[in-house]
Motif scaffolding. Sequence first.
Motif, short mmCIF file in Angstrom:
data_model
loop_
_atom_site.label_atom_id
_atom_site.label_comp_id
_atom_site.label_asym_id
_atom_site.label_seq_id
_atom_site.Cartn_x
_atom_site.Cartn_y
_atom_site.Cartn_z
N ILE A 191 -7.95 10.90 0.66
CA ILE A 191 -7.95 9.46 0.45
C ILE A 191 -6.65 8.84 0.95
O ILE A 191 -6.65 7.73 1.48
N LEU B 144 -8.98 4.73 -3.68
CA LEU B 144 -7.65 5.11 -4.16
C LEU B 144 -7.47 4.67 -5.62
O LEU B 144 -7.01 5.44 -6.46
N GLN C 133 -7.09 8.38 4.60
CA GLN C 133 -8.02 7.27 4.89
C GLN C 133 -7.34 5.91 4.71
O GLN C 133 -7.53 5.01 5.53
N VAL C 134 -6.55 5.78 3.67
CA VAL C 134 -5.85 4.51 3.43
C VAL C 134 -4.86 4.25 4.56
O VAL C 134 -4.77 3.13 5.09
N ILE D 99 0.80 -1.23 0.00
CA ILE D 99 0.00 0.00 0.00
C ILE D 99 0.84 1.28 0.00
O ILE D 99 0.56 2.19 -0.79
N VAL E 111 0.37 4.16 -2.76
CA VAL E 111 -0.02 5.52 -2.37
C VAL E 111 1.00 6.53 -2.91
O VAL E 111 0.62 7.57 -3.46
N LEU F 62 -10.32 -1.09 4.96
CA LEU F 62 -9.16 -0.91 4.10
C LEU F 62 -9.53 -1.19 2.63
O LEU F 62 -9.11 -0.47 1.73
N ASN F 63 -10.30 -2.22 2.39
CA ASN F 63 -10.74 -2.52 1.02
C ASN F 63 -11.50 -1.34 0.42
O ASN F 63 -11.33 -1.01 -0.75
N ARG G 296 -5.14 1.11 7.12
CA ARG G 296 -4.01 0.17 7.17
C ARG G 296 -3.52 0.02 8.60
O ARG G 296 -3.25 -1.09 9.07
N ALA H 26 -11.26 1.87 1.30
CA ALA H 26 -10.32 2.97 1.05
C ALA H 26 -9.45 2.68 -0.18
O ALA H 26 -9.19 3.58 -0.99
N LEU H 27 -9.01 1.44 -0.33
CA LEU H 27 -8.20 1.08 -1.50
C LEU H 27 -9.01 1.21 -2.78
O LEU H 27 -8.49 1.64 -3.81
#
Length: 185
Positions: free
Chosen positions: A67, A101, A70-71, A50, A54, A94-95, A75, A97-98
């Motif tokens: 974002i 992203l 948030q990730v 991640i 990012v 997390l899913n 995490r 937020a990903l």
Amino acid sequence: MKKWLVPVGIIVVLVIILSSGYNNLVKLSEGVNSSWSQVQNQLQRRADLIPNLVQTVKGYAAHEQDIFTQVAEARSKLAGAATVGEAAQEDQALNSALGRLLAIAENYPQLKADANFRALQDDLAGTENRIATARMDYNNAVQAYNTKIKVFPTSLYAGIFGFGPKDYFQAAENANTVPNVDFSK
């Protein structure tokens, strides 16, 4: 002299049955622990990917700071989850937020064309498949273990030896909800 052989024989048979059942419970319990360890390994693999993802997206979409935060928070929470239930809940966050992203990439064609981004996206997709497999293996191990402690005669002594039910890894209640991605802001 032969009168004592029958009670001793019965006791020996009971000891053999109990010890065999106990050993089987230990093996099943360790199987559950091993399977959970594999889930955690794959979650860690994803967590390690991640930051690179990012950073790659940040280079193209610097103004999307919300974002990125948030990730990072999701995490961190997943890494700190103490129970299977907490891990499932934080994994869903997390899913989500990903997903947001990765949706940013749709607004940045040059990002979608970036070889590093594509490689990271492929690694992430492969890791998601590994996580799904590890979760399935974990839940299968939990099912075998929980079934064993509930069936007769094991149910008579499983609790005495401290073998209680294990939790399944279940998706969060909102797992079927599609995240709302809004780029109009």
